[in-house]
Design a protein around this motif. Structure first.
Motif, short mmCIF file in Angstrom:
data_model
loop_
_atom_site.label_atom_id
_atom_site.label_comp_id
_atom_site.label_asym_id
_atom_site.label_seq_id
_atom_site.Cartn_x
_atom_site.Cartn_y
_atom_site.Cartn_z
N LEU A 175 0.83 -1.20 0.00
CA LEU A 175 0.00 0.00 0.00
C LEU A 175 0.86 1.26 0.00
N LEU A 176 1.95 1.23 0.77
CA LEU A 176 2.88 2.37 0.78
C LEU A 176 3.37 2.68 -0.62
N HIS A 177 3.65 1.64 -1.39
CA HIS A 177 4.23 1.81 -2.72
C HIS A 177 3.20 1.70 -3.83
N ALA A 178 1.95 1.98 -3.49
CA ALA A 178 0.88 2.07 -4.48
C ALA A 178 0.82 0.84 -5.39
N HIS A 179 0.89 -0.33 -4.77
CA HIS A 179 0.75 -1.62 -5.47
C HIS A 179 1.87 -1.87 -6.49
N ASN A 219 4.92 13.14 -10.21
CA ASN A 219 4.41 14.02 -9.16
C ASN A 219 3.94 13.24 -7.93
N PRO A 220 4.01 13.86 -6.75
CA PRO A 220 3.48 13.22 -5.54
C PRO A 220 1.97 13.42 -5.46
N TYR A 221 1.28 12.45 -4.90
CA TYR A 221 -0.17 12.54 -4.73
C TYR A 221 -0.54 12.05 -3.33
N VAL A 222 -1.52 12.70 -2.74
CA VAL A 222 -1.96 12.28 -1.41
C VAL A 222 -2.74 10.98 -1.49
N ASN A 223 -3.22 10.63 -2.69
CA ASN A 223 -3.97 9.39 -2.88
C ASN A 223 -3.33 8.53 -3.98
N GLU A 254 -4.67 4.98 -4.28
CA GLU A 254 -5.99 5.01 -4.90
C GLU A 254 -5.86 5.28 -6.40
N MET A 255 -4.92 6.13 -6.76
CA MET A 255 -4.68 6.45 -8.17
C MET A 255 -4.30 5.19 -8.95
N MET A 305 8.17 22.30 -11.66
CA MET A 305 7.64 23.40 -10.84
C MET A 305 6.75 22.91 -9.70
N THR A 306 6.34 21.65 -9.74
CA THR A 306 5.44 21.12 -8.70
C THR A 306 6.15 21.11 -7.35
N ARG A 307 5.48 21.66 -6.34
CA ARG A 307 6.11 21.83 -5.04
C ARG A 307 5.48 21.00 -3.93
N SER A 308 4.33 20.42 -4.17
CA SER A 308 3.68 19.65 -3.11
C SER A 308 2.71 18.65 -3.71
N ALA A 309 2.22 17.77 -2.86
CA ALA A 309 1.32 16.71 -3.31
C ALA A 309 -0.05 17.26 -3.63
N GLU A 310 -0.68 16.67 -4.62
CA GLU A 310 -2.04 17.03 -5.01
C GLU A 310 -2.94 15.81 -4.85
N TYR A 311 -4.24 16.05 -4.98
CA TYR A 311 -5.20 14.95 -5.02
C TYR A 311 -5.38 14.55 -6.48
N TYR A 312 -5.15 13.28 -6.79
CA TYR A 312 -5.22 12.82 -8.17
C TYR A 312 -6.68 12.62 -8.59
N GLY A 313 -7.06 13.35 -9.60
CA GLY A 313 -8.35 13.16 -10.27
C GLY A 313 -8.08 12.95 -11.74
#
Length: 756
Positions: A206-210, A364-368, A371-372, A692-700
């Protein structure tokens, strides 16, 4: 393991510490002045509630202090005099020593600070780290910012929120005692578990997103993301070298993972440590910028001459924006235009953008993130996973159009001017490619910054500085995907190498059709066998299946995908199609039964190539070399054969159905004129945004894939590149060819008159 669990639990947001301190009895607020009352919980919560930013914009401790402090407090916490080193220290410390010591102890017990001076580090790094430690205990603002900018263990780890970028800009802006400067390092962590611990395996998954991609710390990360590693930001004094940061991190993590089922490997690359540098732009960047400004000025001057109807050189007028824009948006078809091909090019260009965008998103980093990957582990994701398919039609179209043009000339004159053909090709490709290489190498690296900027932008520029010459000789595809300047231009190398041998092939087919057809068919079969064998023997996969490794992707590219011998099959399909289009009259009517049979066979092959490997995208797929070999060998044929069949029927007048009319829409002419520039510019645009991405986003999915702003930038930059470089040099090419043709006619007439 217990210690690790405790560490995970206590890693809370810094704002909760502020609330805790304000509620602790017999403590003194370190930021209050004589006219500032103690802060209440309600006041702090009110401040926090004013944060209306998105999920990725964290309200840092330093920002909170700045927000709630009055002007007097802000002046005390900030540096007032460049020469006054005491101004970096919290001036309240002498007055409230006992209280501040107690509160800092609470903070550092609650959220332990990363100490860059631990372990086998240099003396200067240890010295400045000790100053940082002392000032942090005093709650000096610069030390708090350095502490705040370092990544902390977040919530959502089991949903894949493991990549933590900290606060890039806050760290880069740190200035402390004795000239200490903040340095932002993005470290790579490889988390492995004790294989005898089945209880940890699911958590690790789960940590490594499957394990959507499997990677190692040694894998190249500038083109394909190291999805299996964790990106973790630390803010350190600038005197600490990358080796110091790596050693201190290794030492720190070893203490927390001792006697647990977790093993963490650390790597800190020099290019991933950044600090503010007060330097002027390099001379090369100034020259490159001046060059682009000069081209813009030339285009503006040419436009004025063209608009006013002034007499000017044909070379100057070739750069007229007015003239070139009219050409770009013109819906007039040229002589011998094959209408359906414009739609084929547009469809595959769009699919290629989707596939390339999908790969860029994985940086990019994602908070989910977990799930992504669960969402993307569905059969329909073949759209993005089958990226290799979408370049095959461009190779086929190249073979088709080259043969169509050559056969036309041979039918008229009986010979080919190979020298002119090669010159025409170079004028078509080199100026636009050269402009992009120059821009991405010397200008783009100075247009932004961010945690991954050096990885996805600067690193590419460094490669181009060393290997740019390979691109202009069109041999860069032979030196490995990871060592290639602008790796997405490998297609130009393949296409140019195939074009180089095309005069011989087409001439043979024209002079001896039966032998030529047999030879070409044999070469196509040989190329197909090559793809099958190398895929099976080397365990490659041209399809990005779920759980593929980065090494496997690079091996597939280097041993098959970027080699012209392995892409020869679809080029030969294009040669046969171009030959048939020239030799079958436009009013030639085929048997309706034959037409229907052709549609059925080509459609089934097309669907098989596209949908057939969908199961390989499943989250539960287990790699099978036979599946991979069949896909790599036959999917290019199945994908291209429908487009070739449709073009043949449309051009000979045997089909006027809705599909043919749709692909022949005149609007696709504009896409054709922009297609070369779109192919070149999409990756720089994608990686600019990644950098330029500086932080995690929610993946949609829809929001990420249909990034309208990004698509607009691709179109705008493609138009600029086309108007300033592509079309002008095509104008010059056409002028030179007309001049050469006129000179040849005049010479022929002179010889004829002498003979009379």
């Amino acid at each position: 393991m217990e210690r690790l669990v405790v560490t995970l639990i206590v890693a809370l947001k810094l704002s909760f510490f502020v609330i805790l301190v304000s509620a602790t009895p017999k403590t003194v607020d370190i930021i209050k002045s004589s006219n500032l009352n103690g802060l209440k919980d309600e006041e702090i919560l009110e401040v926090l509630s004013q944060n209306k930013t998105g999920i990725s914009d964290n309200f840092t401790l330093a920002e909170l202090i700045d927000h709630i402090g009055n002007n007097t407090v802000n002046e005390v916490w900030r540096r007032n005099d460049e020469n006054d080193t005491d101004s970096y220290t919290n001036s309240f410390y002498a007055q409230f020593t006992e209280e501040i010591d107690r509160e800092s102890r609470h903070l550092l017990d609650f959220v332990p600070a990363y100490q860059p001076g631990t372990g086998p580090v240099s003396a200067e790094c240890r010295r400045e780290s000790e100053i940082f430690k002392q000032e942090l205990q005093k709650f000096s603002l610069w030390a708090l910012k350095m502490f705040d900018a370092t990544a902390k263990i977040p919530s959502g780890i089991l949903n894949g929120n493991v990549n933590q970028f900290g606060d890039f800009d806050e760290c880069m802006g740190v200035q402390g005692n004795e000239g200490i400067q903040g340095q932002y390092c993005l470290a790579y962590l490889k988390l492995d578990i004790d294989e005898s611990r089945p209880d940890l395996k699911h958590i690790h998954k789960l940590l490594h997103a499957h394990y959507a991609f499997k990677s190692n710390l040694t894998d190249p990360g500038h083109r394909v993301p190291r999805f299996g590693t964790v990106n973790w930001a630390v803010c350190t004094p600038a005197s600490c070298s990358p080796q110091d940061v790596e050693a201190s991190l290794r030492h720190t993590l070893a203490k927390h993972t001792a006697r647990t089922g977790l093993k963490i490997t650390v790597k800190v690359d020099a290019e991933m440590c950044q600090k503010k540098v007060k330097e002027s732009y390099p001379t090369e960047t100034k020259i490159a910028s001046a060059f682009f400004l000069g081209v813009i000025a030339l285009a503006m001057l040419a436009t004025v001459y063209d608009h006013l109807g002034l007499v000017a050189s044909e070379y100057l007028l070739s750069f007229s924006l007015k003239k070139n824009f009219k050409k770009l948006v013109s819906l007039e078809r040229g002589e011998g235009d094959i209408a359906a091909l414009h739609g084929v090019r547009a469809l595959n260009a769009m699919m290629l953008i989707i596939a390339h965008k999908s790969m860029a998103l994985f940086f990019n980093p994602y908070v989910n993130r977990t799930e992504m990957t669960e969402y993307l582990g569905k059969p329909w994701t073949v759209i993005g996973r089958a990226a290799s398919l979408y370049t095959d039609p461009f190779i086929m179209l190249s073979g088709l159009l080259t043969t169509y043009s050559f056969i036309g000339r041979l039918n008229r004159t009986g010979k080919l001017d190979v020298k002119s053909e090669y010159l025409s090709r170079l004028l078509r490709l080199v100026p636009t490619l050269g402009a992009l290489v120059l821009f991405c190498t010397y200008v783009m690296p100075f247009m932004g910054s961010g945690p991954q900027w050096n990885l996805v932008v600067t690193h590419h520029a460094d490669i181009c500085k060393k290997t740019w010459w390979r691109n202009f000789l069109f041999i860069h595809n032979y030196f490995g995907f990871e060592n290639m300047c602008l790796t997405h231009t490998h297609h130009l190398g393949i296409d140019t190498q195939l074009f180089a041998v095309s005069p011989v092939i087409v001439l043979l087919l024209w002079k001896k059709p039966k032998f030529g057809a047999f030879l070409l068919a044999s070469l196509a079969v040989f190329s197909t066998i090559l793809r099958y064998n190398v895929t099976y023997d080397r365990q490659l996969n041209n399809y990005v299946f779920f759980g593929t490794s980065i090494k496997q992707l690079f091996d597939t590219a280097n041993h098959s995908y970027i080699l012209p011998t392995h892409r020869l099959t679809v080029y030969i399909i294009g040669i046969f199609t171009g030959y048939l289009l020239r030799n079958f009259p436009k009013n030639y009517k085929l048997n309706p039964v034959f037409i229907k049979a052709g549609w059925v066979v080509s459609t089934l092959m097309f669907i098989g190539a596209f949908v057939g490997p969908a199961t390989m995208g499943s989250i539960n797929y287990v790699y099978n070399p036979t599946h991979a070999a069949i896909y790599n060998a036959f999917s290019p044929i199945g994908w291209c054969i429908l487009f070739a069949w449709m073009a043949f029927l449309s051009h000979t007048g045997n089909s006027n159905g809705i599909l043919t009319r749709m692909f022949a829409w005149r609007g696709f002419l504009i896409c054709t004129r922009l297609s070369y520039a779109i192919y070149l510019t999409q990756f720089p645009v994608f990686f600019y945004n990644v950098g330029m991405t500086r932080s995690a986003e929610y993946y949609g999915f829809l929001r990420m894939m249909l990034n309208i702003r990004e698509l607009i930038w691709i179109v705008v930059t493609s138009i600029i590149l086309t108007l300033l470089f592509d079309t002008p040099f095509q104008n010059i090419k056409n002028y030179l060819l007309r001049k050469s043709k006129a000179s040849a006619i005049e010479s022929s007439q002179n010889e004829k008159s002498k003979g009379e």
